[in-house]
Motif scaffolding. Sequence first.
Motif, PDB file in Angstrom:
ATOM      1  N   GLY A 307      -3.523  -3.835  13.548  1.00  0.00           N
ATOM      2  CA  GLY A 307      -3.277  -3.985  12.117  1.00  0.00           C
ATOM      3  C   GLY A 307      -4.386  -3.295  11.348  1.00  0.00           C
ATOM      4  O   GLY A 307      -5.263  -2.650  11.931  1.00  0.00           O
ATOM      5  N   GLY A 308      -4.343  -3.444  10.012  1.00  0.00           N
ATOM      6  CA  GLY A 308      -5.374  -2.818   9.173  1.00  0.00           C
ATOM      7  C   GLY A 308      -6.130  -3.866   8.394  1.00  0.00           C
ATOM      8  O   GLY A 308      -5.666  -4.996   8.210  1.00  0.00           O
ATOM      9  N   MET A 309      -7.329  -3.508   7.957  1.00  0.00           N
ATOM     10  CA  MET A 309      -8.081  -4.378   7.057  1.00  0.00           C
ATOM     11  C   MET A 309      -8.892  -3.492   6.136  1.00  0.00           C
ATOM     12  O   MET A 309      -9.089  -2.299   6.397  1.00  0.00           O
ATOM     13  CB  MET A 309      -8.986  -5.337   7.835  1.00  0.00           C
ATOM     14  CG  MET A 309     -10.121  -4.688   8.589  1.00  0.00           C
ATOM     15  SD  MET A 309     -11.283  -5.916   9.226  1.00  0.00           S
ATOM     16  CE  MET A 309     -10.280  -6.827  10.362  1.00  0.00           C
ATOM     17  N   GLY A 310      -9.356  -4.051   5.023  1.00  0.00           N
ATOM     18  CA  GLY A 310     -10.158  -3.229   4.129  1.00  0.00           C
ATOM     19  C   GLY A 310     -10.575  -3.986   2.894  1.00  0.00           C
ATOM     20  O   GLY A 310     -10.352  -5.193   2.785  1.00  0.00           O
ATOM     21  N   VAL A 311     -11.203  -3.256   1.986  1.00  0.00           N
ATOM     22  CA  VAL A 311     -11.602  -3.860   0.716  1.00  0.00           C
ATOM     23  C   VAL A 311     -11.128  -2.988  -0.440  1.00  0.00           C
ATOM     24  O   VAL A 311     -10.983  -1.775  -0.315  1.00  0.00           O
ATOM     25  CB  VAL A 311     -13.126  -4.091   0.604  1.00  0.00           C
ATOM     26  CG1 VAL A 311     -13.639  -5.026   1.671  1.00  0.00           C
ATOM     27  CG2 VAL A 311     -13.890  -2.807   0.636  1.00  0.00           C
ATOM     28  N   VAL A 312     -10.878  -3.658  -1.569  1.00  0.00           N
ATOM     29  CA  VAL A 312     -10.457  -2.986  -2.799  1.00  0.00           C
ATOM     30  C   VAL A 312     -11.497  -3.322  -3.855  1.00  0.00           C
ATOM     31  O   VAL A 312     -11.842  -4.488  -4.043  1.00  0.00           O
ATOM     32  CB  VAL A 312      -9.080  -3.520  -3.266  1.00  0.00           C
ATOM     33  CG1 VAL A 312      -8.660  -2.851  -4.567  1.00  0.00           C
ATOM     34  CG2 VAL A 312      -8.019  -3.309  -2.194  1.00  0.00           C
ATOM     35  N   GLY A 313     -12.003  -2.301  -4.525  1.00  0.00           N
ATOM     36  CA  GLY A 313     -12.986  -2.541  -5.585  1.00  0.00           C
ATOM     37  C   GLY A 313     -12.964  -1.392  -6.565  1.00  0.00           C
ATOM     38  O   GLY A 313     -12.155  -0.468  -6.437  1.00  0.00           O
ATOM     39  N   PRO A 314     -13.859  -1.426  -7.555  1.00  0.00           N
ATOM     40  CA  PRO A 314     -13.896  -0.321  -8.516  1.00  0.00           C
ATOM     41  C   PRO A 314     -14.393   0.949  -7.827  1.00  0.00           C
ATOM     42  O   PRO A 314     -15.015   0.869  -6.768  1.00  0.00           O
ATOM     43  CB  PRO A 314     -14.902  -0.805  -9.562  1.00  0.00           C
ATOM     44  CG  PRO A 314     -15.745  -1.803  -8.863  1.00  0.00           C
ATOM     45  CD  PRO A 314     -14.910  -2.423  -7.799  1.00  0.00           C
ATOM     46  N   THR A 315     -14.112   2.106  -8.424  1.00  0.00           N
ATOM     47  CA  THR A 315     -14.591   3.366  -7.808  1.00  0.00           C
ATOM     48  C   THR A 315     -16.123   3.369  -7.753  1.00  0.00           C
ATOM     49  O   THR A 315     -16.710   4.015  -6.894  1.00  0.00           O
ATOM     50  CB  THR A 315     -14.104   4.597  -8.607  1.00  0.00           C
ATOM     51  OG1 THR A 315     -14.429   4.395  -9.985  1.00  0.00           O
ATOM     52  CG2 THR A 315     -12.611   4.791  -8.457  1.00  0.00           C
ATOM     53  N   ARG A 316     -16.733   2.598  -8.649  1.00  0.00           N
ATOM     54  CA  ARG A 316     -18.200   2.498  -8.652  1.00  0.00           C
ATOM     55  C   ARG A 316     -18.610   1.436  -7.618  1.00  0.00           C
ATOM     56  O   ARG A 316     -18.895   0.300  -7.958  1.00  0.00           O
ATOM     57  CB  ARG A 316     -18.638   2.069 -10.063  1.00  0.00           C
ATOM     58  CG  ARG A 316     -20.111   1.948 -10.294  1.00  0.00           C
ATOM     59  CD  ARG A 316     -20.386   1.213 -11.594  1.00  0.00           C
ATOM     60  NE  ARG A 316     -19.930  -0.164 -11.564  1.00  0.00           N
ATOM     61  CZ  ARG A 316     -19.460  -0.834 -12.606  1.00  0.00           C
ATOM     62  NH1 ARG A 316     -19.331  -0.261 -13.777  1.00  0.00           N
ATOM     63  NH2 ARG A 316     -19.086  -2.090 -12.482  1.00  0.00           N
ATOM     64  N   MET A 317     -18.550   1.800  -6.337  1.00  0.00           N
ATOM     65  CA  MET A 317     -18.928   0.817  -5.307  1.00  0.00           C
ATOM     66  C   MET A 317     -19.978   1.397  -4.372  1.00  0.00           C
ATOM     67  O   MET A 317     -20.182   2.618  -4.317  1.00  0.00           O
ATOM     68  CB  MET A 317     -17.703   0.341  -4.516  1.00  0.00           C
ATOM     69  CG  MET A 317     -17.103   1.359  -3.584  1.00  0.00           C
ATOM     70  SD  MET A 317     -16.015   0.620  -2.293  1.00  0.00           S
ATOM     71  CE  MET A 317     -14.630  -0.015  -3.180  1.00  0.00           C
ATOM     72  N   ASP A 318     -20.636   0.527  -3.637  1.00  0.00           N
ATOM     73  CA  ASP A 318     -21.624   0.961  -2.652  1.00  0.00           C
ATOM     74  C   ASP A 318     -20.847   1.414  -1.410  1.00  0.00           C
ATOM     75  O   ASP A 318     -20.554   0.619  -0.523  1.00  0.00           O
ATOM     76  CB  ASP A 318     -22.566  -0.217  -2.336  1.00  0.00           C
ATOM     77  CG  ASP A 318     -23.405   0.027  -1.081  1.00  0.00           C
ATOM     78  OD1 ASP A 318     -23.526   1.196  -0.662  1.00  0.00           O
ATOM     79  OD2 ASP A 318     -23.931  -0.952  -0.515  1.00  0.00           O
ATOM     80  N   TYR A 319     -20.489   2.706  -1.368  1.00  0.00           N
ATOM     81  CA  TYR A 319     -19.636   3.190  -0.275  1.00  0.00           C
ATOM     82  C   TYR A 319     -20.284   3.043   1.107  1.00  0.00           C
ATOM     83  O   TYR A 319     -19.644   2.508   2.014  1.00  0.00           O
ATOM     84  CB  TYR A 319     -19.212   4.649  -0.526  1.00  0.00           C
ATOM     85  CG  TYR A 319     -18.217   4.783  -1.665  1.00  0.00           C
ATOM     86  CD1 TYR A 319     -16.858   4.562  -1.463  1.00  0.00           C
ATOM     87  CD2 TYR A 319     -18.637   5.101  -2.952  1.00  0.00           C
ATOM     88  CE1 TYR A 319     -15.939   4.665  -2.507  1.00  0.00           C
ATOM     89  CE2 TYR A 319     -17.735   5.204  -4.007  1.00  0.00           C
ATOM     90  CZ  TYR A 319     -16.386   4.984  -3.775  1.00  0.00           C
ATOM     91  OH  TYR A 319     -15.485   5.076  -4.808  1.00  0.00           O
ATOM     92  N   PRO A 320     -21.549   3.487   1.302  1.00  0.00           N
ATOM     93  CA  PRO A 320     -22.106   3.376   2.656  1.00  0.00           C
ATOM     94  C   PRO A 320     -22.152   1.925   3.148  1.00  0.00           C
ATOM     95  O   PRO A 320     -21.780   1.635   4.285  1.00  0.00           O
ATOM     96  CB  PRO A 320     -23.526   3.945   2.518  1.00  0.00           C
ATOM     97  CG  PRO A 320     -23.512   4.747   1.267  1.00  0.00           C
ATOM     98  CD  PRO A 320     -22.478   4.144   0.366  1.00  0.00           C
ATOM     99  N   GLY A 321     -22.566   0.991   2.261  1.00  0.00           N
ATOM    100  CA  GLY A 321     -22.658  -0.419   2.656  1.00  0.00           C
ATOM    101  C   GLY A 321     -21.285  -1.018   2.927  1.00  0.00           C
ATOM    102  O   GLY A 321     -21.079  -1.748   3.902  1.00  0.00           O
ATOM    103  N   THR A 322     -20.310  -0.687   2.061  1.00  0.00           N
ATOM    104  CA  THR A 322     -18.954  -1.225   2.211  1.00  0.00           C
ATOM    105  C   THR A 322     -18.324  -0.706   3.505  1.00  0.00           C
ATOM    106  O   THR A 322     -17.715  -1.460   4.267  1.00  0.00           O
ATOM    107  CB  THR A 322     -18.087  -0.803   1.003  1.00  0.00           C
ATOM    108  OG1 THR A 322     -18.697  -1.320  -0.183  1.00  0.00           O
ATOM    109  CG2 THR A 322     -16.673  -1.337   1.111  1.00  0.00           C
ATOM    110  N   MET A 323     -18.494   0.587   3.757  1.00  0.00           N
ATOM    111  CA  MET A 323     -17.891   1.182   4.958  1.00  0.00           C
ATOM    112  C   MET A 323     -18.494   0.559   6.226  1.00  0.00           C
ATOM    113  O   MET A 323     -17.786   0.285   7.194  1.00  0.00           O
ATOM    114  CB  MET A 323     -18.072   2.702   4.943  1.00  0.00           C
ATOM    115  CG  MET A 323     -17.201   3.374   3.879  1.00  0.00           C
ATOM    116  SD  MET A 323     -17.788   5.032   3.406  1.00  0.00           S
ATOM    117  CE  MET A 323     -17.232   6.019   4.790  1.00  0.00           C
TER     118      MET A 323
END
Length: 340
Positions: A307-323
């Motif tokens: 299956g898949g999982m993920g997060v949804v947030g504003p474009t202004r997000m901490d990409y390296p930390g979130t990934m």
Amino acid sequence: MNADERRLEVLRAIVADYVSNHEPVGSKTLVERHNLGVSSATVRNDMASLEEEGYITQPHTSAGRVPTDKGYRLFVDRLSELKPLSPAERRAIKTFLEGALDLDDVLRRSVRLLAQLTRQVAVVQYPTLTRSTVRHVEVVTITPARLMLVLITNTGRVDQRVLDLGDVVTDETVSQIRHVLNSALSGERLPDASVKVAELPDQAPPELREPMTRISTALIESLVEHPEERLVLGGTANLTRNFADFPGSLRQVLEALEEQVVVLKLLAAVHSPGTITVKIGGENEAEEMRSTSVVSIGYGSDGTLLGGMGVVGPTRMDYPGTMAAVRAVATYVGEILAGR
């Protein structure tokens, strides 16, 4: 460092500052906060070039600049490494997820964890049954004329059905039924298993035909998809904080998240366990999601995507930390489901 590399450094600095301070970034601030090794005149020139190429833009009321979707895209594409989670964070994730009681609990915990780690909305998709296989079918006698069927899949899903046979069956018959079911179904993918189950009454010896007909009807219901169980969501309260500046977008995003089809489409982009997909702003197909970024990943084991999982947030997000957080949680979920 050539001019292109230097401009990328300036873009990285603008993204970092804007994500952490939520304020448009000016050249003076960049020179003060970041060791760019060049004069503010050079930084101003680089910012002018970045703006001309569409990587940053100037909000009407401010002298500073903010990244555009195109700017974030370049930033994400050029990430050489993800911000690693600390050993303590990794241990905490593992311990928290290993305490889960069953599949539902694993997914609920995953969503809570992802929402806490990233401070965004987290989404986890139930393992799609089409990719699951039958691990075992247990048949338990409740009364001489009532049985409980327990279907266990390789993803840790357990489905129970109580069945009135309308007639008394012996322990020997129950043991025979258990043997027939497991011989036919163990290791089969669920769509193939439902075809085999439908054929079992015709193949059964005459004395088993009647109970087998009832059992196969009940099992087919367990083997088809349960659409109501497709997604688990967590951390929607984070949206309120993250979209405080864009109240219109907030309502749209909330509505889109409730419309599970939209989110399932976003997660459908995942193709293999461990591969991170980042959709930024306008890259999202659904119009309501164009003020957001979606970081998603597939989870599974032994190369099988569950299956898949993920997060949804504003474009202004901490990409390296979130990934990094999304990758870590997906890895542990895959390991835990493989071990069940």
